[in-house]
Design an enzyme around this catalytic site. Sequence first.
Site: not given
Length: 264
Positions: A189, A61, A88, A186-187, A220-222
């Site tokens: 930053v 984690d 990742n 925030a993503y 991307v398709r996730t």
Amino acid sequence: MMKREIAIVTGANKGLGFETCRQLKDSGMHVILTGRDEAKVRKAADGLTAGGAEVSWAVLDVQDTESISRFADEVRDTWNGVDVLVNNAGVSDFGRFDGPAAELTVKTNFFGPMQVTGALLPFMHEGSRIVMVSSAMGQLSCLSGDLRRRFESPGLTRDELVELMRSFLRSVSDGTSAHKGWPSSAYSVSKAGLNMLTRILAAELSPKGIIVNSVHPGWVRTDMGGLSAPLDVKAGAKSIVWAALLKDGSQNGGFFHNGKPLPW
Ligand SMILES: NC(=O)c1ccc[n+]([C@@H]2O[C@H](COP(=O)([O-])OP(=O)(O)OC[C@H]3O[C@@H](n4cnc5c(N)ncnc54)[C@H](OP(=O)(O)O)[C@@H]3O)[C@@H](O)[C@H]2O)c1
């Protein structure tokens, strides 16, 4: 027989992380899938061994310092060095912007890769590659003039970067982030910080011959990217795998999509 290279991928139980493991395994590496949920990561690893290939899995984690340190001990005791680390694992906060969401996002997407990399560095060697899975949403154009200048300053140290990320979190909690020039994501930053960390780490580690790059996989398709994204995981993971397979330091400390440089 030549020793197989060891590749560690975080957040490998699904999405781009899982597909990256598949492609690295197909390139001949021994892949260690890691994930925060034991059942999910074990199941994912089983999915890759179906063709008879040997892969390993471990619980990691990236938000949890103890989990990172347990995993580093496991790597030290089990594997003879780390050739590739793909940071990742990530979360998005799309549609939510408040203190707790920002904290979770920055902790996972910025502090996570920083701590995982620090814990695994002792097992890396000349020629090892570190890949930060970033995003074009973290390009510095998301920041206002003064903040942007501070992020892109060539003299920015790791401590100064960490302080900038903490000051962002404080400003979200006290409601002053927009006034101070931060975007309401925030993503963005977290990924801007990750990119600057890439630059700093590459400079620090180049004397040791360790290569560090950031990549944007595309939309991307996730579960994160959603159903409308134009790319499938196979195409998205290509950018990541390209950086993981670099054989020399001719491309080091950069930000890439499909092997082509992107502006910070
Ligand atoms: N998809 C896109 O369009 C896109 C575009 C640009 C960049 N990216 C980046 O690509 C990376 C992978 O995203 P994806 O699209 O494959 O998303 P995804 O399908 O949602 O997968 C995210 C992965 O990260 C893991 N994760 C989240 N928090 C974690 C933690 N604390 N510790 C360990 N693992 C954790 C998730 O595990 P659980 O299953 O346990 O939640 C999952 O395995 C992310 O860094 C993302 O920001 C994606």
